[in-house]
Design an enzyme around this catalytic site. Structure first.
Site, PDB file in Angstrom:
ATOM      1  N   PHE A 235       3.742   9.936  -7.883  1.00 10.68           N
ATOM      2  CA  PHE A 235       3.338   8.865  -6.977  1.00 10.68           C
ATOM      3  C   PHE A 235       1.822   8.845  -6.919  1.00 10.68           C
ATOM      4  CE2 PHE A 235       2.025   6.885  -3.059  1.00 10.68           C
ATOM      5  CZ  PHE A 235       2.757   5.708  -3.089  1.00 10.68           C
TER       6      PHE A 235
ATOM      7  N   ASP B 259      -4.920  14.427  -9.271  1.00 11.29           N
ATOM      8  CA  ASP B 259      -4.760  13.567  -8.100  1.00 11.29           C
ATOM      9  C   ASP B 259      -4.499  14.469  -6.900  1.00 11.29           C
ATOM     10  OD1 ASP B 259      -3.898  11.943  -6.046  1.00 11.29           O
ATOM     11  OD2 ASP B 259      -2.657  10.657  -7.295  1.00 11.29           O
TER      12      ASP B 259
ATOM     13  N   LYS C 171      -7.316   9.779   1.416  1.00 16.55           N
ATOM     14  CA  LYS C 171      -6.640  10.152   2.656  1.00 16.55           C
ATOM     15  C   LYS C 171      -7.528  10.962   3.600  1.00 16.55           C
ATOM     16  CE  LYS C 171      -1.934   9.634   0.902  1.00 16.55           C
ATOM     17  NZ  LYS C 171      -1.744   8.290   1.467  1.00 16.55           N
TER      18      LYS C 171
END
Length: 401
Positions: free
Chosen positions: A141, A226, A255
């Site tokens: 994801f 990531d 984030k």
């Protein structure tokens, strides 16, 4: 209708149904706790998918944002501003890298990494134009843009959004042999999550990440990590890769970098890699804006103390010990994760992950399900041990009901 029901009905009537949130309407929050429009309090064990690593309303971050709001919030990159250089310098130092390319959202940062790898492949590695390949892992994801869902294996993320962007090879996560076999002279990068969050907090086999590092270095391929969810303290170290002593060629961050206050993301790499860009080839109006830089600088300063990493490691050990005690009794099939991050596979006979999440909500605990019967636990790193235990007690109650 109650205040909650009215708010949800209004949202359903006037917003696209691209999310299926739990039926709670949050009005305020502080630390690890949120309060809804009815005045009910809930323990937040999701932390905005790691965007709220430092908790709701963190005073240092709010003060940094307020101070910057009174000065300047946006210049665009058409002009310099006085927070930009410090942000790039400090983030590069935190990552042990040289150069930063700031964006806003995680998906934008992933797109930036993809573009960087392709341009590096053509200009530096010498891959023929239009032939660059990037290897990714199944069950990944990385976001929801058209290009990113082109290399997703999740039908919900991918279906009905074609035609898809070419140039990606998907191999099983954790399978170094498959990655080696997929590599060709046109491979420019490997893009993986050191821990797969959306897939259920999947931790790869021991030795896999060092193996990826060795393989990519041997084949002159960029290793892109990531760390949007796994980075910035979540796993008990600054980056999840730190647990195995691995340094990639490029970090993709987001984030928690914005402290749950503003969206901030970045690609961080060497000057040789990010130096492939020339003015006008890539950018973002809001990327690296003064407000974002001010908040992110405070995040970086907080991480430099090591306090939050240590807290995530200590409480994470406690979390995994307690969750481990739930396995073997028929209610929990398995537990995975690292630091203050866990994926808990609930026995399907007890209900779906959504049903378990709703039952926990009724007891004042907020989590999120994924992939059927899995729930994710990822509290703010500022949570107290007492509050964490309170939440775990509610989980035990739901599982034993």
């Amino acid at each position: 209708m109650s205040t909650t029901e009215n708010a949800i009905a209004s949202a359903e009537a006037h917003s696209a149904h691209n999310y299926h949130p739990l039926p709670v309407v949050v009005a305020s929050a502080e630390g690890a706790w949120m309060t809804d429009v009815e005045g009910r309090r809930y323990l937040d064990l999701l932390a905005g998918y790691s965007a709220l690593n430092f908790g709701h309303g963190n005073r240092r971050l709010i003060d940094a944002a307020k101070a910057q709001l009174d000065r300047v919030t946006l210049t665009s990159r058409a002009f310099h501003h006085d927070r930009f250089a410090d942000f790039c310098t400090e983030l590069a130092a935190l990552c042990g890298m040289e150069t930063v390319l700031p964006m806003n959202t995680g998906a934008e940062a992933v797109e930036t990494a993809v573009k960087t790898a392709r341009k590096w492949g053509y200009r530096v590695k010498g891959v023929p134009d239009g032939m660059a390949k990037i290897i990714v892992a199944s069950d990944n994801f990385h976001g929801r843009t058209t290009t990113i869902v082109s290399f997703s294996t999740d039908p919900e993320a991918r279906a009905d959004f074609g035609p898809y962007t070419p140039g990606f090879e998907i191999v099983p996560y954790g399978d170094l042999t498959a990655m080696r076999e997929a590599m060709t002279e046109n491979t420019v990068a490997v893009l993986i999550e050191p821990i797969q969050g959306e897939a259920g907090v999947l931790v790869p086999p021991a030795g896999y990440l060092p193996g990826v590092r060795e393989l990519t270095r041997e084949r002159n391929v960029l290793f892109i990590a990531d760390e949007i969810q796994s980075g910035l303290g979540r796993t008990g170290k600054t980056f999840a890769l730190d647990h195995e002593g691995v340094v990639p060629d490029m970090y993709v961050l987001g984030k928690a970098l914005g402290g749950g206050v503003v969206p901030v993301s970045a690609v961080v790499s060497s000057a040789d890699v990010l130096g492939v860009f020339r003015p006008g080839e890539h950018g973002s109006t809001f990327g690296g804006n003064p407000l974002a830089c001010a908040v992110a600088l405070e995040v970086i300063a907080m991480l430099r103390t090591g306090e939050y990493q240590e807290r995530a490691a200590e409480l994470g050990d406690h979390l995994h010990r307690e969750l481990g005690l739930l396995t073997g009794g028929g209610a929990v099939e398995s537990v995975r994760g690292r630091g203050l991050w866990a994926g808990v596979d609930i026995a399907p006979a007890l209900g779906t992950g959504r049903e378990i999440s709703e039952k926990l909500m009724e007891l004042g605990v907020l989590v999120k399900d994924t992939h059927g019967s899995t729930i994710r636990i990822a509290p703010p790193l500022v949570i107290s041990k007492e509050d964490l235990d309170w939440g775990l007690d509610r989980l035990r109650a739901v599982l034993s009901a």
